[in-house]
Design a protein around this motif. Structure first.
Motif, PDB file in Angstrom:
ATOM      1  N   TYR A 108      43.574  34.619  34.796  1.00  0.00           N
ATOM      2  CA  TYR A 108      43.132  35.236  33.816  1.00  0.00           C
ATOM      3  C   TYR A 108      41.540  35.118  34.881  1.00  0.00           C
ATOM      4  O   TYR A 108      41.021  33.858  35.175  1.00  0.00           O
ATOM      5  N   ARG A 109      40.171  36.201  34.781  1.00  0.00           N
ATOM      6  CA  ARG A 109      39.047  35.619  35.340  1.00  0.00           C
ATOM      7  C   ARG A 109      38.251  35.480  33.871  1.00  0.00           C
ATOM      8  O   ARG A 109      38.287  36.134  32.896  1.00  0.00           O
ATOM      9  N   ASP A 110      38.357  34.040  33.509  1.00  0.00           N
ATOM     10  CA  ASP A 110      36.900  33.950  32.383  1.00  0.00           C
ATOM     11  C   ASP A 110      35.415  34.988  32.647  1.00  0.00           C
ATOM     12  O   ASP A 110      35.334  35.438  33.405  1.00  0.00           O
ATOM     13  N   PRO A 137      44.964  44.359  43.774  1.00  0.00           N
ATOM     14  CA  PRO A 137      44.750  45.218  44.141  1.00  0.00           C
ATOM     15  C   PRO A 137      43.246  45.457  44.408  1.00  0.00           C
ATOM     16  O   PRO A 137      42.484  46.397  45.695  1.00  0.00           O
ATOM     17  N   MET A 138      42.470  44.438  43.932  1.00  0.00           N
ATOM     18  CA  MET A 138      40.970  44.239  43.942  1.00  0.00           C
ATOM     19  C   MET A 138      40.331  42.765  44.821  1.00  0.00           C
ATOM     20  O   MET A 138      40.644  41.324  43.872  1.00  0.00           O
ATOM     21  N   LEU A 139      39.822  43.359  45.574  1.00  0.00           N
ATOM     22  CA  LEU A 139      39.219  41.620  45.824  1.00  0.00           C
ATOM     23  C   LEU A 139      38.096  41.555  46.101  1.00  0.00           C
ATOM     24  O   LEU A 139      36.954  42.729  46.298  1.00  0.00           O
ATOM     25  N   ALA A 140      36.939  41.296  44.158  1.00  0.00           N
ATOM     26  CA  ALA A 140      35.845  41.908  43.970  1.00  0.00           C
ATOM     27  C   ALA A 140      35.491  40.129  43.790  1.00  0.00           C
ATOM     28  O   ALA A 140      34.453  40.575  45.159  1.00  0.00           O
ATOM     29  N   THR A 141      35.008  39.087  43.072  1.00  0.00           N
ATOM     30  CA  THR A 141      34.405  38.424  43.537  1.00  0.00           C
ATOM     31  C   THR A 141      34.588  37.747  44.852  1.00  0.00           C
ATOM     32  O   THR A 141      34.069  36.818  45.359  1.00  0.00           O
ATOM     33  N   HIS A 196      29.220  42.475  36.095  1.00  0.00           N
ATOM     34  CA  HIS A 196      30.405  42.268  35.152  1.00  0.00           C
ATOM     35  C   HIS A 196      31.134  41.677  36.069  1.00  0.00           C
ATOM     36  O   HIS A 196      32.445  41.400  36.254  1.00  0.00           O
ATOM     37  N   GLY A 197      30.887  41.653  37.159  1.00  0.00           N
ATOM     38  CA  GLY A 197      32.137  41.350  38.342  1.00  0.00           C
ATOM     39  C   GLY A 197      32.903  42.502  39.041  1.00  0.00           C
ATOM     40  O   GLY A 197      34.119  42.540  39.447  1.00  0.00           O
ATOM     41  N   TYR A 198      32.359  43.516  38.213  1.00  0.00           N
ATOM     42  CA  TYR A 198      33.356  44.826  38.513  1.00  0.00           C
ATOM     43  C   TYR A 198      32.652  45.945  40.189  1.00  0.00           C
ATOM     44  O   TYR A 198      32.144  45.574  40.039  1.00  0.00           O
ATOM     45  N   ILE A 199      33.750  46.226  40.717  1.00  0.00           N
ATOM     46  CA  ILE A 199      33.201  47.086  42.535  1.00  0.00           C
ATOM     47  C   ILE A 199      32.561  47.503  41.704  1.00  0.00           C
ATOM     48  O   ILE A 199      33.662  48.785  41.243  1.00  0.00           O
ATOM     49  N   LEU A 200      31.577  48.866  42.518  1.00  0.00           N
ATOM     50  CA  LEU A 200      30.752  49.562  42.306  1.00  0.00           C
ATOM     51  C   LEU A 200      31.283  50.290  43.807  1.00  0.00           C
ATOM     52  O   LEU A 200      30.825  49.768  45.265  1.00  0.00           O
ATOM     53  N   LEU A 203      37.658  51.030  40.859  1.00  0.00           N
ATOM     54  CA  LEU A 203      37.965  52.601  40.129  1.00  0.00           C
ATOM     55  C   LEU A 203      38.280  51.742  38.412  1.00  0.00           C
ATOM     56  O   LEU A 203      38.786  52.443  38.371  1.00  0.00           O
ATOM     57  N   GLY A 204      37.165  50.879  38.325  1.00  0.00           N
ATOM     58  CA  GLY A 204      37.406  50.616  37.214  1.00  0.00           C
ATOM     59  C   GLY A 204      38.000  49.065  37.174  1.00  0.00           C
ATOM     60  O   GLY A 204      38.208  48.852  38.236  1.00  0.00           O
ATOM     61  N   ASP A 205      38.566  49.136  35.831  1.00  0.00           N
ATOM     62  CA  ASP A 205      39.870  48.164  36.216  1.00  0.00           C
ATOM     63  C   ASP A 205      40.991  48.310  36.176  1.00  0.00           C
ATOM     64  O   ASP A 205      42.204  49.007  35.442  1.00  0.00           O
ATOM     65  N   ALA A 206      41.377  47.840  37.395  1.00  0.00           N
ATOM     66  CA  ALA A 206      42.957  48.089  38.118  1.00  0.00           C
ATOM     67  C   ALA A 206      44.171  48.511  36.792  1.00  0.00           C
ATOM     68  O   ALA A 206      45.517  49.043  36.884  1.00  0.00           O
ATOM     69  N   GLY A 207      43.748  46.824  36.101  1.00  0.00           N
ATOM     70  CA  GLY A 207      45.349  46.673  35.397  1.00  0.00           C
ATOM     71  C   GLY A 207      44.650  47.359  33.839  1.00  0.00           C
ATOM     72  O   GLY A 207      46.202  48.080  33.616  1.00  0.00           O
ATOM     73  N   ASP A 208      43.968  47.474  34.043  1.00  0.00           N
ATOM     74  CA  ASP A 208      43.923  48.402  32.225  1.00  0.00           C
ATOM     75  C   ASP A 208      44.190  49.968  33.220  1.00  0.00           C
ATOM     76  O   ASP A 208      44.760  50.335  32.717  1.00  0.00           O
TER      77      ASP A 208
HETATM   78  N1  URA Z   1      39.519  43.981  39.066  1.00  0.00           N
HETATM   79  C1  URA Z   1      38.894  44.995  38.584  1.00  0.00           C
HETATM   80  O1  URA Z   1      40.454  45.545  37.856  1.00  0.00           O
HETATM   81  N2  URA Z   1      37.995  46.118  39.390  1.00  0.00           N
HETATM   82  C2  URA Z   1      37.214  45.734  39.894  1.00  0.00           C
HETATM   83  O2  URA Z   1      36.184  46.202  39.834  1.00  0.00           O
HETATM   84  C3  URA Z   1      36.747  44.018  40.048  1.00  0.00           C
HETATM   85  C4  URA Z   1      38.187  43.219  39.442  1.00  0.00           C
END
Ligand code: URA
Length: 214
Positions: A108-110, A137-141, A196-200, A203-208
């Motif tokens: 999990y991401r702190d 699904p998400m390669l963010a940081t 916050h490390g989200y991709i712009l 698609l938001g938080d993939a897990g959620d």
């Molecule tokens: N994890 C996600 O689910 N979405 C992001 O945009 C970044 C990390």
């Protein structure tokens, strides 16, 4: 298929992939449709990432004659899901590769530092003998993917690929610098990360979005 300027990054430009991804990005796409689309895209990404699997000629009988035809060499595969969102890509991949073994890495991401913290790690024993495909699904940081691949390398695995749905340029840079030997397959590379490390635009938080947890 488009090869990114990073030598080891392949973007799946296929119209079906792009169409499904566009649907997934939209806020009003339901949880069930999101999950279904992710499964469908993962099948298409699996098709791309397994392009170089070895085959051999075997002699078979069709109803009309004998022929020499290709079948998979039968090298062992292991799919590695980075929990929890990795499971969304895993399901479609398993549809196409039902004999693959599966490993799980819980990270999990702190939320403050964005540093990955490991809480689960389980792989088959013979990882060194396997072709390994790590999925998230998400390669963010890139932090989780880098840490996951680092742990997988500790098992002795050498032939590793990474598959994601969306990547940020920052994640691609970090991942390819940390693991230049690991090819990356993605459906798109987006503009940037937010604070916050989200991709712009993302698609938001993939897990959620897969599990309806928000
Ligand atoms: N994890 C996600 O689910 N979405 C992001 O945009 C970044 C990390």
């Amino acid at each position: 298929m488009l090869i990114d300027m990073h030598a080891n990054v392949t973007v799946a430009e296929h119209p079906l992939v792009q169409h499904k991804l566009t649907l997934m990005r939209q806020t009003d796409t339901s949880i069930s449709l999101f999950r279904q689309l992710l499964r469908e895209i993962s099948l298409l990404l699996a098709y791309e990432v397994t392009r170089d699997l070895e085959t051999r000629e075997v002699v078979i009988e069709t109803p009309l004659e004998t022929m020499s035809a290709r079948q998979l060499e039968g090298k062992k595969l292991c799919l590695v899901s980075i929990l929890r969102a990795g499971n969304g890509l895993l399901d479609g991949m398993l549809d196409l590769m039902p004999l693959a073994r599966v490993a799980h890495i819980g990270l999990y991401r702190d939320p403050q530092t964005l540093v990955p913290v490991e809480y689960y790690f389980k792989t088959p024993e013979d990882m060194a003998a396997r072709d390994v495909i790590v999925v998230d699904p998400m390669l963010a940081t890139g932090n989780s993917a880098i840490a996951a691949v680092h742990r997988i390398k500790q098992t002795g695995a050498e032939r590793i690929k990474f598959v994601c749905l969306l990547a940020a340029p920052e994640g691609i840079d970090a991942f390819t610098a940390a693991h230049p030997d690991v090819p990356v397959h993605t459906a798109a590379i987006d503009r940037q990360l937010n604070d916050h490390g989200y991709i712009l635009p993302g698609l938001g938080d993939a897990g959620d979005r897969m599990y309806g947890t928000k």
